[in-house]
Design an enzyme around this catalytic site. Structure first.
Site, mmCIF file in Angstrom:
data_model
loop_
_atom_site.group_PDB
_atom_site.id
_atom_site.type_symbol
_atom_site.label_atom_id
_atom_site.label_comp_id
_atom_site.label_asym_id
_atom_site.label_seq_id
_atom_site.Cartn_x
_atom_site.Cartn_y
_atom_site.Cartn_z
ATOM 1 N N SER A 272 0.831 -1.194 0.000
ATOM 2 C CA SER A 272 0.000 0.000 0.000
ATOM 3 C C SER A 272 0.877 1.259 0.000
ATOM 4 C CB SER A 272 -0.967 -0.056 1.187
ATOM 5 O OG SER A 272 -1.968 0.930 1.086
ATOM 6 N N ASP A 366 -8.805 -5.176 -5.555
ATOM 7 C CA ASP A 366 -8.383 -4.153 -4.593
ATOM 8 C C ASP A 366 -9.349 -2.976 -4.664
ATOM 9 O OD1 ASP A 366 -7.136 -2.243 -3.044
ATOM 10 O OD2 ASP A 366 -5.197 -2.356 -4.077
ATOM 11 N N HIS A 400 -7.059 -5.843 -1.109
ATOM 12 C CA HIS A 400 -5.938 -4.928 -0.898
ATOM 13 C C HIS A 400 -4.856 -5.488 0.014
ATOM 14 C CE1 HIS A 400 -3.877 -1.096 -0.847
ATOM 15 N NE2 HIS A 400 -3.913 -1.071 0.471
#
Length: 461
Positions: A272, A366, A400
């Protein structure tokens, strides 16, 4: 799992953990209850018996049941805040009264169905809404409790047998070394044996602080891994308002000068926001050989990024594009602006300046941001400047938070910037398989480019 090197087509979580007593191997393998249904008391057989590493498979079987006896298995785990995670599955024993999860499919009606030997772990779900399973202290294991109940009732019938098993993070012989060097605030994990070892810096996402579990697990495989905090930890800035690459440069130099770290370059691993920072580090800083990015962005997001006289503004966003469900969960996947258009182009990280190899791990479901789009655009930019194509591995059905193997998928939790729960995406079974394969891909990538040899692992998807 899809491996691609060009344009892609989209495919159709207070208080300290209660420490349970460490069971002996014999007690863990066989904890009989007086309420068994047959003369031979049921027993739970686990392999490894008493303790295993969190990213390793755990074989589960039940013996001494009645022929074709219906049972419900339940797994329970409490995190370090005391929050409970649970999963259950319905099974039927064989004609010999044995139930082996590697050979017997789960029946409909539980947390999962089908042949899923590790389903009781990857299907764990928090009993508190919007809670993510995170390991804060890698020196202590998670304690997994397994229970076998009679029948398929809801609630389940009599408890027949139960067992405990420890899921550990720190392999024997791995050294955990706090690092307070200059401005650096980090934890270094060194494998057992004589170094030097290939070095990796590991960065977590937007939540800040110092999360050690991925670095710790990776060090178990022969890497010297520095889990680096960059805000929200000790005397580091409390908030992520502005980030300076000089801090990260100091960490790279620390690793390159360490006697137990093998040069001439190191690897970077981030998820991320951490993945995006890895791209920025590779683009501006020296001494980086390989960069692995898990659902990262190729545009700077969330805070101003500075390095010497260079300033990269954060990518703009449009709050009106955030969708809110009836239950109040936000879907933010469309909130960020396009870094290829207008003034937002200034936020695109010049990764064409990098002198390293890239691996992009992409969850195609995601919902934090458009990771697949970012990976493709990063690949285009690299190739347009005569650089090597990055490796891009895409996983349909993965969300994610692609974590090390067997972490349960986090469907939704509170987003620091949004200030409310957001959906992260993913389908639990596909997400689990993606985590297993991605872990192998990451190890293989670093073995190839930091060790100069294959890892011995292979893709399972």
């Amino acid at each position: 799992m899809w491996r691609v090197t060009g344009p892609l087509c989209r495919a159709s979580s207070r208080g300290r953990q209660r420490r349970l007593p460490w069971p002996s191997p014999a007690r863990t393998r066989e904890m009989a209850s007086p309420c068994s249904l047959s003369s031979a008391a049921p027993s739970i057989r686990l392999s490894p018996a008493a303790r295993s590493l969190f990213d390793e498979p755990l074989a589960i079987a039940v013996q001494g049941l009645g022929p074709r006896q219906p049972v419900t298995l339940r797994a329970c785990l409490r995190d370090e805040t005391g929050e409970l995670f649970q999963a259950c599955a319905r099974y039927q024993a064989g004609h010999d009264g044995e139930l082996d999860l590697a050979r017997c499919p789960a029946l409909p009606g539980g947390s999962f169905c089908g042949l899923e030997p590790m389903g009781l772990l990857w299907a764990l779900q928090p009993q508190k809404p919007f809670w993510r399973l995170v390991k804060r202290d890698v020196q202590t294991p998670f304690v997994l409790e397994l229970e076998v109940f009679d029948g398929h009732g809801d609630p389940p019938g009599r408890l027949l047998i139960q067992a405990q098993h420890e899921r550990a993070f720190l392999r024997d012989g791995v050294h955990r070394v706090p690092v307070r060097n200059g401005r650096i605030r980090a934890m270094l994990f060194l494998p057992p044996g004589n170094g030097p070892f290939p070095g990796i810096i590991d960065l977590c996402g937007l939540g800040g602080g110092l999360l050690e579990y991925r670095a710790c697990l990776l060090a178990n495989y022969g890497f010297a891994v520095l889990s680096l905090a960059y805000y929200g930890y000790e005397d580091l800035p409390k908030q992520m308002k502005e980030l300076h690459l000089e801090y990260f440069e100091e960490a790279i130099n620390y690793m390159l000068q360490h006697t137990q770290v093998k040069g001439p370059g190191i690897g970077l691993l981030g998820i991320s926001k951490g993945g995006e920072l890895c791209i920025s580090m590779a683009s501006f800083l020296k001494g980086i050989t390989a960069t692995a990015v898990i659902n990262g962005s190729v545009a700077n997001v969330g805070a101003v990024l500075r390095y010497k006289d260079i300033t990269i503004p954060p990518l703009g966003l449009s709050p009106e594009r955030i969708k809110i469900s009836k239950s109040g969960i936000a879907d933010v996947v469309d909130a960020l602006n396009n870094p290829l258009e207008g003034p937002d182009c200034q936020s695109f990280i010049p990764l064409e300046k990098a002198e390293c190899r890239f691996l992009f791990i992409v969850g195609q479901d995601d919902h934090n941001w458009k990771s697949e789009f970012f990976a493709v655009e990063g690949s285009k930019r690299l190739q347009a400047h005569g650089k090597e194509k990055p490796e891009i591995v895409c996983y349909p059905g993965a969300g994610h938070y692609i974590e090390p193997p067997f972490f349960p998928m986090c469907e939704a939790s509170t987003h620091l910037l949004v200030g409310k729960p957001v959906i992260w995406g993913g389908e639990p079974k596909a997400h689990c398989k993606a985590q297993i394969d991605a872990w192998q891909q990451i190890q293989g990538f670093f073995c190839k480019h930091l060790k100069g040899k294959p890892s011995g692992t292979s893709s399972k998807l």
